[in-house]
Structure formats: C-alpha cells, structure tokens
Scaffold this motif. Structure first.
Motif: not given
Length: 281
Positions: A29-57
């Motif tokens: 189903t489609q859900v408004p993106i603003d209604l989704i919060q980050r997993n508070p148990r997410q262990p990952r803190e660092k993300f490759d910004m270049t990879e995120l930009e490529n994925l966003a494109a």
C-alpha cells in the motif's frame, strides 16, 4: 543475481508473511512518507551520501521498486522495519508517498530485522555490528549462539566482534574510519588505553600488518615473543586438537606425554564459558 544463502533468519522467518495489516492486493500500500519514522533500533549510523544521491536519482526516474517494510504505531505513524536507505533516498527524491508492506513487530524483532538487513548487505561497520549484538545480548538476554543463528554467523565470529567494544575510543574510531582492520584492533585489546593509542599511531604511520601488530602488542604488554620449537608431535595428537577446536568452537591446546597430558581450553567471555559448560556437561 544469485540469491545469498546462509545468512540466518530473514524477514519471513521472524515475521511470517501472513501477519500483514491492511494494505492493497499483495499486501502493498502507499503511505505518506512523513508518517514513517526511523527504526529506533537501527544499528547503522553512517551512510554513504554519494550512494544515497545515486539511489535518489534512480527513484526519481523509476520510483521505489522494492516496498519498505513498516510496523503500525500510534496516531497513524509507522515505524520502519526494513528499507532505511530507500526511505532516506525517497525523501531526497521528493516523494510524498512510498510503497510499503505493513507488518506487526516487537522491539526485539525491530532490532533483529534491522541488524539482519544490514549484515546481509555488509552495511554495518564493525563497531555498529558489535553494538547491535550487545543490545540483543543485554536487552533480550540472547546468547551468542542464538545471535549467531539469527544473523548466519558462527558463535566465535559474534564473540570476536563483541570483543571490539573493549578497545579504546581511539582504536574504535580508527576501525569505524577504516584506518585499521578488526585484526589490528583485536591484537591491541590486552593493552591499556594509552598503550593502544601509542601502537595505533605506529600501525597507521608505518602501515603495519596484523602479524606485526600482534608482535608489538606482546612486547608492550611485557609478554615474551613466542619461540618456535621443532615439532615433535604425533600427527594423531594434532588431529585430536583440531577436532576438539572444531567441536568446542574455541582455541584448544593439547599437550601429550608418555604418562598422559593436559588439555587447555580457552574462552574469552562469561558467555563463552557458559556455552562450553553446556557442551561439556
């Protein structure tokens, strides 16, 4: 792409696909993106910004191909279970809604699933992985063997990763930054924080190997370097030692003489000792 195997329990094993909540045909189903919060148990803190930009494109052009997995929360807000990179990239792409599959999940499952997703993709650095294992062990009283079965690793690998948390702050940061390997960090664990930082500088400046680091660590700790002796051992004794190590999952030293001998079993934590006792009794 070939399917990866041997990586512990996946999403469907921990939260059966039948336990979905609402949604359209196929559970998506489609859900408004603003209604989704980050997993508070997410262990990952660092993300490759270049990879995120490529994925966003890619998302701007093709949309989100694989739905996110979310759990229903209070007030119509959802908690992300799996898909942290896709969620961040979707926000960068300017999406207002994203496709999701809604499933119920406990706090333990939120941590397990976030950990499994990252371990399977090799996204966590060693310290993030160790912190996640520690949370599972302390908060949910999971043994090292249970954690290992969840993420598809050996118990020894889980225990060795957890040992990295005993390193000094400087060593842990160097490990996170990729300036040293896990082998370098483990070689320094017997040293004081000050000695670890001294040796860390040498490792980085001289580009020392793990073996060289182990030798220097022994010298700094006052241990005499191991003297290689000519092996007069029977191949049978060596074979028995290897079998014991394989069976117990830890280092074993077997000394055999004419009138008997000794078996030394090594362990590196209370958890490992408990595991050994279970196997031996």
């Amino acid at each position: 792409m070939a399917k990866r195997s041997g990586l512990g329990k996946g999403l469907d094993a921990l939260i059966p696909a039948g336990k979905t909540t609402g949604g359209e045909a196929g559970g998506v189903t489609q859900v408004p993106i603003d209604l989704i919060q980050r997993n508070p148990r997410q262990p990952r803190e660092k993300f490759d910004m270049t990879e995120l930009e490529n994925l966003a494109a890619s998302i701007r052009e093709h949309g989100v191909i694989q739905p996110l997995i979310v759990a229903p929360g209070r007030g119509g807000v959802y908690t992300l279970i799996a898909g942290e990179r896709r969620l961040q990239a979707s926000r960068k792409a300017g999406l207002k809604t994203v496709p999701v599959v809604i499933r119920n999940a406990s706090d333990q499952q939120l941590l397990e699933l976030a950990l499994i997703e990252n371990v399977q993709r090799a996204d966590l650095n060693p310290i993030e992985e160790a912190d996640a294992y520690q949370n599972l062990a302390k908060e949910f009283r999971m043994s090292h063997e249970t954690i290992a079965s969840r993420v598809g690793k050996s118990r020894v690998a889980v225990t060795n990763t957890l040992r990295l948390l005993d390193a000094s702050a400087a060593v842990k940061q160097a490990l996170v930054d990729g300036r040293i390997t896990e082998g370098h960090a483990r070689a320094m664990l017997s040293l004081s924080a000050k000695a670890q930082e001294h040796l860390l500088n040498q490792i980085i400046n001289l580009d020392l190997s793990v073996r060289s680091t182990e030798v220097l660590a022994r010298k700094l700790s006052g241990q005499r370097p191991a003297v290689k002796k000519k092996s007069g051992r029977s191949p049978n004794v060596s074979d028995v030692e290897r079998k014991l190590q394989s069976s117990l999952g830890t280092k074993v030293a077997l000394k055999h003489g004419k009138r008997g001998g000794t078996v030394t079993i090594y362990y590196y934590s209370d958890e490992e000792l408990d595991s050994l006792l279970e196997k031996l009794t």
